[in-house]
Scaffold this active site. Structure first.
Site, mmCIF file in Angstrom:
data_model
loop_
_atom_site.group_PDB
_atom_site.id
_atom_site.type_symbol
_atom_site.label_atom_id
_atom_site.label_comp_id
_atom_site.label_asym_id
_atom_site.label_seq_id
_atom_site.Cartn_x
_atom_site.Cartn_y
_atom_site.Cartn_z
ATOM 1 N N LYS A 135 -1.826 7.500 3.721
ATOM 2 C CA LYS A 135 -1.672 6.353 2.820
ATOM 3 C C LYS A 135 -3.001 5.873 2.267
ATOM 4 C CE LYS A 135 -0.014 3.498 5.869
ATOM 5 N NZ LYS A 135 0.211 4.240 7.113
ATOM 6 N N ARG B 5 4.985 -4.447 6.553
ATOM 7 C CA ARG B 5 5.316 -3.535 7.635
ATOM 8 C C ARG B 5 6.508 -4.016 8.435
ATOM 9 N NH1 ARG B 5 -0.163 -1.141 8.517
ATOM 10 N NH2 ARG B 5 0.122 0.676 9.830
ATOM 11 N N ARG C 63 -8.580 13.063 13.243
ATOM 12 C CA ARG C 63 -9.360 11.935 12.726
ATOM 13 C C ARG C 63 -10.102 11.255 13.873
ATOM 14 N NH1 ARG C 63 -6.222 7.301 9.561
ATOM 15 N NH2 ARG C 63 -5.768 6.493 11.619
ATOM 16 N N ARG D 245 -11.886 6.243 15.515
ATOM 17 C CA ARG D 245 -11.169 4.971 15.450
ATOM 18 C C ARG D 245 -10.563 4.650 16.813
ATOM 19 N NH1 ARG D 245 -7.008 3.883 10.544
ATOM 20 N NH2 ARG D 245 -5.664 3.166 12.244
ATOM 21 N N ARG E 149 2.076 3.760 18.033
ATOM 22 C CA ARG E 149 2.104 3.355 16.623
ATOM 23 C C ARG E 149 3.257 4.022 15.891
ATOM 24 N NH1 ARG E 149 -3.542 5.167 15.741
ATOM 25 N NH2 ARG E 149 -3.185 5.107 13.511
HETATM 26 P P1 ADP Z 1 -2.069 3.307 10.582
HETATM 27 O O1 ADP Z 1 -1.077 3.263 9.462
HETATM 28 O O2 ADP Z 1 -2.720 4.641 10.745
HETATM 29 O O3 ADP Z 1 -1.515 2.793 11.909
HETATM 30 P P2 ADP Z 1 -3.617 1.041 9.454
HETATM 31 O O4 ADP Z 1 -5.059 1.116 9.175
HETATM 32 O O5 ADP Z 1 -2.685 0.843 8.316
HETATM 33 O O6 ADP Z 1 -3.304 2.376 10.263
HETATM 34 O O7 ADP Z 1 -3.320 -0.127 10.524
HETATM 35 C C1 ADP Z 1 -4.046 -0.221 11.723
HETATM 36 C C2 ADP Z 1 -3.557 -1.401 12.584
HETATM 37 O O8 ADP Z 1 -3.762 -2.646 11.864
HETATM 38 C C3 ADP Z 1 -2.071 -1.414 12.937
HETATM 39 O O9 ADP Z 1 -1.761 -0.612 14.054
HETATM 40 C C4 ADP Z 1 -1.865 -2.910 13.212
HETATM 41 O O10 ADP Z 1 -2.382 -3.290 14.472
HETATM 42 C C5 ADP Z 1 -2.721 -3.573 12.152
HETATM 43 N N1 ADP Z 1 -1.954 -3.854 10.908
HETATM 44 C C6 ADP Z 1 -2.197 -3.313 9.679
HETATM 45 N N2 ADP Z 1 -1.321 -3.766 8.763
HETATM 46 C C7 ADP Z 1 -0.493 -4.609 9.426
HETATM 47 C C8 ADP Z 1 0.639 -5.385 9.049
HETATM 48 N N3 ADP Z 1 1.108 -5.380 7.787
HETATM 49 N N4 ADP Z 1 1.251 -6.140 9.990
HETATM 50 C C9 ADP Z 1 0.800 -6.162 11.249
HETATM 51 N N5 ADP Z 1 -0.242 -5.442 11.690
HETATM 52 C C10 ADP Z 1 -0.902 -4.679 10.802
#
Ligand code: ADP
Length: 193
Positions: A13, A88, A127, A133, A144
Site C-alpha cells: 500500500k 481500518r 522488509r 521495523r 497484524r
Molecule cells: P501495515 O499495514 O503493514 O500493518 P501501517 O504502517 O499501515 O502498516 O500501520 C502500522 C501500525 O500503525 C498498525 O499496526 C497500527 O498499530 C497503527 N495504525 C495505522 N493506521 C491505523 C488506523 N487507521 N487505526 C488504528 N491503528 C492504525
C-alpha cells in the site's frame, strides 16, 4: 480527488500510495508513517501509540481519528488526498464520512490491493531484514494479519456496496502494479481514481 488504498499488511500500500499520489498531485497520507514519525520523535502522541504499534494492535479510534482529521484539514490536502492505512475499522469509515461531508466533496474510489497471505508474510519478513521495523517480527506479522481479517477486511464489502471498490492484483513488480492500478481506475464505471 479523495482516494483510499487498502490491503493487508505487506500488500505494498505504502509504495503504491506514494506513486499514485505523485501521479495525481495530491498528498499521500499514511497513518502508519505518522505514528512511526511520532514514536521516533517521542511526542505525546508517539508515546501513547508506541505500545499498540509494537504489539501490532490498532491504535484506539479516538486517537487515530483526531490525527487524521487534523492532517486532512491542512492546506495541502484541500484539493484532495490519498489515504493509506485509514480507515481500518467500520467506526473509522463513519468518522471519515463525517470529515469529508462538510467539505462538500465525496470519496472517489477505494483501491483494494489483493495479495495472497503467504506472499505478504514473506514480504514482511524480508522488509524486517532491510528496514528493521519493530512490528515486523513473525508473531506480530501474524497478529497484524489476523486483526486485518477481523476488523479491516469487512470494509471492502461496505465500500463495494457504495460502488467505490477498484480491485487490483498486488502481486508483481512495483511498476507493474502501479500500471495495473491506473488502468483499473480508467476502466472503472463508478469509481474515479
Ligand atoms: P501495515 O499495514 O503493514 O500493518 P501501517 O504502517 O499501515 O502498516 O500501520 C502500522 C501500525 O500503525 C498498525 O499496526 C497500527 O498499530 C497503527 N495504525 C495505522 N493506521 C491505523 C488506523 N487507521 N487505526 C488504528 N491503528 C492504525
Amino acid at each position: 480527488m479523495r482516494i483510499i488504498i487498502m490491503g493487508p499488511p505487506g500488500a505494498g500500500k505504502g509504495t503504491q500510495a506514494k506513486h499514485l499520489a505523485q501521479h495525481h498531485g495530491i498528498p499521500a497520507i499514511s497513518t502508519g508513517d505518522i505514528f512511526r514519525a511520532n514514536v521516533s520523535l517521542a511526542t505525546p502522541l508517539g508515546l501513547e501509540a508506541k505500545r499498540y504499534l509494537d504489539a501490532g494492535e490498532y491504535v484506539p479510534d479516538e486517537i487515530t481519528n483526531n490525527m487524521v482529521r487534523d492532517r486532512i484539514g491542512e492546506p495541502d490536502a484541500a484539493g484532495g488526498f490519498l489515504l493509506d492505512g485509514y480507515p481500518r475499522t467500520l467506526a473509522q469509515v463513519e468518522e471519515l464520512d463525517g470529515m469529508i461531508e462538510p467539505t462538500g466533496h465525496e470519496l472517489d474510489a477505494v483501491i483494494s490491493l489483493v495479495v495472497d497471505e503467504d506472499e505478504v508474510v514473506t514480504r514482511l519478513l524480508q522488509r524486517a531484514r532491510i528496514e528493521g521495523r519493530a512490528d515486523d517480527t513473525e508473531d506480530i506479522i501474524r497478529r497484524r494479519q489476523e486483526i486485518y481479517l477481523e476488523q479491516t477486511s469487512p470494509l471492502i464489502g461496505a465500500y463495494r456496496e457504495r460502488g467505490l471498490i477498484v480491485e487490483v492484483d498486488g502481486l508483481g513488480e512495483v511498476d507493474e502494479v502501479t500500471k495495473r492500478i491506473l488502468s483499473a481506475c480508467d476502466s472503472s464505471a463508478d469509481a474515479i481514481c
